[in-house]
Design a protein around this motif. Structure first.
Motif, mmCIF file in Angstrom:
data_model
loop_
_atom_site.group_PDB
_atom_site.id
_atom_site.type_symbol
_atom_site.label_atom_id
_atom_site.label_comp_id
_atom_site.label_asym_id
_atom_site.label_seq_id
_atom_site.Cartn_x
_atom_site.Cartn_y
_atom_site.Cartn_z
ATOM 1 N N TYR A 1 7.395 43.170 13.907
ATOM 2 C CA TYR A 1 5.595 43.315 14.392
ATOM 3 C C TYR A 1 5.754 41.457 14.681
ATOM 4 O O TYR A 1 4.968 41.537 15.663
ATOM 5 C CB TYR A 1 4.824 44.263 13.454
ATOM 6 N N ARG A 2 5.530 41.018 13.423
ATOM 7 C CA ARG A 2 5.745 39.622 13.476
ATOM 8 C C ARG A 2 6.517 38.854 14.447
ATOM 9 O O ARG A 2 6.372 38.207 15.095
ATOM 10 C CB ARG A 2 6.568 39.238 12.239
ATOM 11 N N ALA A 3 7.765 39.593 14.836
ATOM 12 C CA ALA A 3 8.541 38.935 15.410
ATOM 13 C C ALA A 3 8.301 39.174 17.065
ATOM 14 O O ALA A 3 8.485 38.193 18.592
ATOM 15 C CB ALA A 3 9.869 39.127 15.763
ATOM 16 N N ARG A 4 7.538 40.733 17.024
ATOM 17 C CA ARG A 4 7.125 40.866 18.809
ATOM 18 C C ARG A 4 5.782 39.681 19.047
ATOM 19 O O ARG A 4 5.176 39.211 20.138
ATOM 20 C CB ARG A 4 6.922 41.943 18.751
ATOM 21 N N ARG B 1 4.625 37.344 22.135
ATOM 22 C CA ARG B 1 3.829 37.388 22.864
ATOM 23 C C ARG B 1 2.895 36.057 23.234
ATOM 24 O O ARG B 1 2.677 35.703 24.325
ATOM 25 C CB ARG B 1 2.777 38.525 22.500
ATOM 26 N N ILE B 2 3.389 35.272 21.700
ATOM 27 C CA ILE B 2 2.244 34.024 21.892
ATOM 28 C C ILE B 2 3.228 32.864 22.509
ATOM 29 O O ILE B 2 2.879 32.466 23.330
ATOM 30 C CB ILE B 2 2.052 33.596 20.705
ATOM 31 N N GLU B 3 4.192 33.410 22.739
ATOM 32 C CA GLU B 3 5.173 32.822 23.527
ATOM 33 C C GLU B 3 4.984 33.326 24.859
ATOM 34 O O GLU B 3 4.934 31.645 26.142
ATOM 35 C CB GLU B 3 6.227 32.312 22.984
ATOM 36 N N ALA B 4 4.524 33.548 25.542
ATOM 37 C CA ALA B 4 4.442 34.588 26.657
ATOM 38 C C ALA B 4 3.610 33.809 27.121
ATOM 39 O O ALA B 4 3.126 33.745 28.658
ATOM 40 C CB ALA B 4 5.017 35.769 26.680
ATOM 41 N N ILE B 5 1.890 34.482 26.447
ATOM 42 C CA ILE B 5 0.821 33.360 26.524
ATOM 43 C C ILE B 5 0.842 32.109 27.379
ATOM 44 O O ILE B 5 0.377 31.493 28.037
ATOM 45 C CB ILE B 5 -0.426 33.866 26.322
ATOM 46 N N ASN C 1 2.052 31.341 30.129
ATOM 47 C CA ASN C 1 2.440 32.362 30.809
ATOM 48 C C ASN C 1 2.862 32.985 32.024
ATOM 49 O O ASN C 1 2.942 33.441 32.790
ATOM 50 C CB ASN C 1 1.456 31.283 32.342
ATOM 51 N N ASP C 2 3.409 34.135 30.993
ATOM 52 C CA ASP C 2 4.523 34.539 31.208
ATOM 53 C C ASP C 2 3.922 36.249 31.170
ATOM 54 O O ASP C 2 3.678 36.295 30.192
ATOM 55 C CB ASP C 2 5.860 34.709 30.600
ATOM 56 N N VAL C 3 3.621 36.086 32.692
ATOM 57 C CA VAL C 3 2.918 37.387 32.325
ATOM 58 C C VAL C 3 3.625 39.079 32.357
ATOM 59 O O VAL C 3 2.997 40.216 31.226
ATOM 60 C CB VAL C 3 2.329 38.311 34.521
ATOM 61 N N VAL C 4 4.749 39.472 32.588
ATOM 62 C CA VAL C 4 6.015 40.233 32.306
ATOM 63 C C VAL C 4 5.658 39.885 30.872
ATOM 64 O O VAL C 4 5.671 40.984 30.110
ATOM 65 C CB VAL C 4 7.246 39.877 32.704
ATOM 66 N N GLY C 5 5.727 39.263 30.518
ATOM 67 C CA GLY C 5 6.093 39.049 28.904
ATOM 68 C C GLY C 5 5.051 39.104 27.745
ATOM 69 O O GLY C 5 5.590 39.650 26.584
ATOM 70 N N MET C 6 3.437 38.690 28.049
ATOM 71 C CA MET C 6 2.815 39.002 27.609
ATOM 72 C C MET C 6 2.554 40.484 27.895
ATOM 73 O O MET C 6 1.657 41.243 26.770
ATOM 74 C CB MET C 6 1.689 39.194 28.459
ATOM 75 N N ILE C 7 2.409 41.166 28.828
ATOM 76 C CA ILE C 7 2.756 43.244 28.567
ATOM 77 C C ILE C 7 3.834 43.400 27.622
ATOM 78 O O ILE C 7 3.431 44.973 26.958
ATOM 79 C CB ILE C 7 2.830 43.396 30.211
ATOM 80 N N ARG C 8 5.154 42.945 28.302
ATOM 81 C CA ARG C 8 5.982 43.748 27.358
ATOM 82 C C ARG C 8 5.966 42.911 26.366
ATOM 83 O O ARG C 8 6.588 44.433 25.075
ATOM 84 C CB ARG C 8 7.318 42.866 27.576
ATOM 85 N N TYR C 9 5.719 42.477 25.781
ATOM 86 C CA TYR C 9 5.250 42.456 23.865
ATOM 87 C C TYR C 9 3.739 42.350 22.986
ATOM 88 O O TYR C 9 3.190 42.073 22.774
ATOM 89 C CB TYR C 9 5.904 40.777 23.173
ATOM 90 N N HIS C 10 2.721 43.328 24.257
ATOM 91 C CA HIS C 10 1.724 43.688 23.529
ATOM 92 C C HIS C 10 1.859 43.916 22.699
ATOM 93 O O HIS C 10 2.104 45.265 22.782
ATOM 94 C CB HIS C 10 1.036 44.197 25.152
ATOM 95 N N ARG C 11 1.007 44.317 21.530
ATOM 96 C CA ARG C 11 0.592 44.602 20.455
ATOM 97 C C ARG C 11 -0.120 46.204 20.284
ATOM 98 O O ARG C 11 1.162 47.265 19.938
ATOM 99 C CB ARG C 11 -0.270 44.381 19.765
ATOM 100 N N ARG C 12 -0.254 47.051 21.446
ATOM 101 C CA ARG C 12 -0.518 48.632 21.822
ATOM 102 C C ARG C 12 0.875 49.245 22.514
ATOM 103 O O ARG C 12 1.097 50.335 22.153
ATOM 104 C CB ARG C 12 -1.535 48.308 22.159
ATOM 105 N N LEU C 13 1.985 47.989 22.746
ATOM 106 C CA LEU C 13 3.146 49.132 23.298
ATOM 107 C C LEU C 13 3.539 48.873 21.789
ATOM 108 O O LEU C 13 5.398 50.050 22.385
ATOM 109 C CB LEU C 13 3.571 48.572 24.203
ATOM 110 N N PHE C 14 3.544 48.640 20.671
ATOM 111 C CA PHE C 14 4.356 48.643 19.690
ATOM 112 C C PHE C 14 4.724 49.736 19.528
ATOM 113 O O PHE C 14 6.139 49.922 19.054
ATOM 114 C CB PHE C 14 4.223 47.295 18.345
ATOM 115 N N PRO C 15 3.548 50.425 18.520
ATOM 116 C CA PRO C 15 4.141 52.284 18.871
ATOM 117 C C PRO C 15 5.246 52.597 19.536
ATOM 118 O O PRO C 15 5.979 53.599 19.033
ATOM 119 C CB PRO C 15 2.519 52.560 18.520
ATOM 120 N N VAL C 16 4.704 52.629 20.815
ATOM 121 C CA VAL C 16 5.709 53.595 21.994
ATOM 122 C C VAL C 16 6.975 53.104 21.784
ATOM 123 O O VAL C 16 8.393 53.654 21.581
ATOM 124 C CB VAL C 16 4.742 52.550 22.976
#
Length: 392
Positions: free
Chosen positions: A261-264, A268-272, A275-290
Motif C-alpha cells: 500500500y505504501r509503495a502504491r 501515485r505521488i510520483e504520477a501526480i 502529471n501522468d494521468v494513466v499512473g494516477m488512475i493505475r495507482y489510485h488507492r480505491r483500486l488497491f482492494p480490487v
C-alpha cells in the motif's frame, strides 16, 4: 447382502483405502496437536463435561479462542469423542477423518448423478473420482487435522449431493438446505462461498426447482418454515462478535498489505508530480482492494502452488503439492472434454464451472492467499475434472 457387496466391491475397496490413509496413526501423524486443535479439544472437553467453554459460555455458533473467535460446529462434533475416549489428539481428529471418508463416498454418488446420461462412463468416472479423492495428498493431510475446515467441506459436499438427489426426489431438498447451513456455520469460508454457490445452483436448476414448488405443497410449507428458522442462525453468524476473525483476516484492510500500500502511494505521488494521468488512475488507492482481490484470486490457480511444495508451505504434505504432477494432463483433458462434448448436460457443465470459479473466493478476500484450507472445496472439482479426463 453378498450380491450387494459383489456389485460394489470396487467402491468398498476405495473406501477401505481412504479409511486406512486417514486413520492410521491418527494421533501422531501429524506429529503434535496444533494450537487450533488444542483450543477445540479443550473446549469440547469442557462443554462435554460441564456444559460451557473455558470462558464460561455455551458456544452455540461461535467459540472464543486465544485471540479471536472460531465456529463451534466442529467443537460439538469432537465433544462426544473426548467424552468417550478422553482428551487426546486422536479424539480431536477422529470426527474429521470420519467425515472425510463419508466425503469420498458422497463424491462417488455426486459424479454418478452428474453424468447419469452415460451410464457406463458415469460409473467409471465416479469410481475414479472417488479414488482420486481417496488418495489426494490435499484431502488426506487436512482430514488428519482436527480443524473446522473438514466439517465445512464435508457438509458442503453432502448438501450438493442431496440437492442433486432432490431434483429427482423432492424430500432430499430440505436435507440439502440443512447441510448447506451446517457448512456455513462450520467455517468462515462457508459464509462467503455457500450462499453464492447456492444461489447459482437455484439459477441453474430453476425450472426443475420451480416445478417442484408448484406441484408439492409440503415442499412449499417446509421451505417456508425452514427459511423462518434460518433468520436467528444468520443473525448469529453475522453478529459483530462472530465476524471478528473475518475482520482481522480481511485482505481489503490496507494494514494487511502495508508495504504494498505504501509503495502504491509513492507511485501515485510520483504520477501526480509528472502529471501522468494513466499512473494516477493505475495507482489510485480505491483500486488497491480490487488489485489485491484479483491477485489473491488468481494465485489459487497457479500451477507451482497446486503441484509443488517449496518445503515449508502450510497445510501441505512435506515436499508434495496439493495435487499430483501426473494429474495435470488428465485435468486439462477433462476440462476441454467437458467444455466441448455435446452429450454432457449443459446444467452439469454450468455447475462444475460455477464450482471451479467460485471456490477461490474465500481465500481471495482473506490474507495469506493462496490458502489450502480456505478454498478446500476446490479439491473435489479437480478430482472430477481429472477423473473425467482419465476415463476418456
Amino acid at each position: 447382502m453378498k450380491r450387494y457387496l459383489t456389485k460394489h466391491i470396487i467402491v468398498i475397496a476405495i473406501l477401505v483405502l481412504a479409511a486406512v490413509l486417514r486413520l492410521w496413526n491418527l494421533g501422531s501423524v501429524p506429529p503434535s496437536a496444533s494450537m487450533d486443535e488444542a483450543s477445540i479439544g479443550y473446549n469440547a472437553y469442557s462443554v462435554a463435561n460441564i456444559g460451557v467453554d473455558e470462558y464460561g459460555n455455551f458456544p452455540l455458533i461461535s467459540q472464543q479462542g486465544y485471540d479471536d473467535w472460531r465456529r463451534s460446529t466442529y467443537l460439538f462434533l469432537v465433544a462426544p469423542f473426548v467424552r468417550l475416549f478422553g482428551l487426546r489428539v486422536a479424539s480431536i481428529r477422529l470426527p474429521a477423518a470420519m467425515l472425510s471418508i463419508l466425503t469420498v463416498l458422497s463424491m462417488y454418488h455426486i459424479i454418478l448423478l452428474l453424468f447419469s446420461t452415460r451410464s457406463e462412463t458415469s460409473t467409471y468416472t465416479a469410481r475414479i473420482g472417488a479414488l482420486l479423492l481417496a488418495i489426494s495428498p490435499w484431502h488426506i493431510y487436512i482430514s488428519r487435522i482436527g480443524h473446522e475446515s473438514n466439517a465445512y467441506l464435508s457438509f458442503f459436499i453432502f448438501g450438493l449431493l442431496f440437492f442433486l438427489q432432490g431434483m429427482k426426489k423432492t424430500g432430499r431438498i430440505l436435507l440439502s438446505g440443512f447441510f448447506f447451513i451446517l457448512s456455513i456455520v462450520s467455517y468462515y469460508a462457508g459464509q462467503v462461498l455457500v450462499p453464492v454457490f447456492g444461489l447459482g445452483l437455484l439459477l441453474i436448476y430453476r425450472k426443475r426447482f420451480l416445478t417442484l414448488l408448484s406441484v408439492d405443497k409440503k415442499i412449499r410449507t417446509s421451505l417456508g418454515v425452514f427459511f423462518v428458522l434460518l433468520i436467528p442462525v444468520f443473525w448469529a453468524v453475522f453478529s459483530p462478535s462472530a465476524i471478528v476473525r473475518f475482520s482481522g483476516t480481511s485482505t481489503f484492510n490496507p494494514d494487511a498489505h502495508f508495504q504494498e500500500y505504501r509503495a502504491r502511494e509513492i507511485r501515485r505521488i510520483e504520477a501526480i508530480r509528472r502529471n501522468d494521468v494513466v499512473g494516477m488512475i493505475r495507482y489510485h488507492r480505491r483500486l488497491f482492494p480490487v488489485e489485491v482481490f484479483m491477485q489473491g484470486y488468481i494465485s489459487h490457480f497457479k500451477p507451482l502452488w497446486l503441484f509443488t511444495n517449496s518445503g515449508n508451505e502450510p497445510f501441505k504434505v512435506p515436499h508434495m503439492g496439493l495435487l499430483y504432477l501426473w494429474e495435470i494432463p488428465f485435468i486439462i483433458l477433462g476440462t476441454f472434454i467437458l467444455l466441448f462434448r455435446r452429450d454432457v448436460d449443459e446444467k452439469v457443465k454450468k455447475l462444475i464451472f460455477l464450482w471451479l470459479f467460485l471456490a477461490p473466493l474465500p481465500g481471495a478476500i482473506a490474507t495469506q492467499a493462496p490458502h489450502a484450507m480456505r478454498y478446500y472445496t476446490f479439491v473435489a472439482v479437480w478430482q472430477i475434472l481429472g477423473a473425467f479426463g482419465l476415463v476418456y
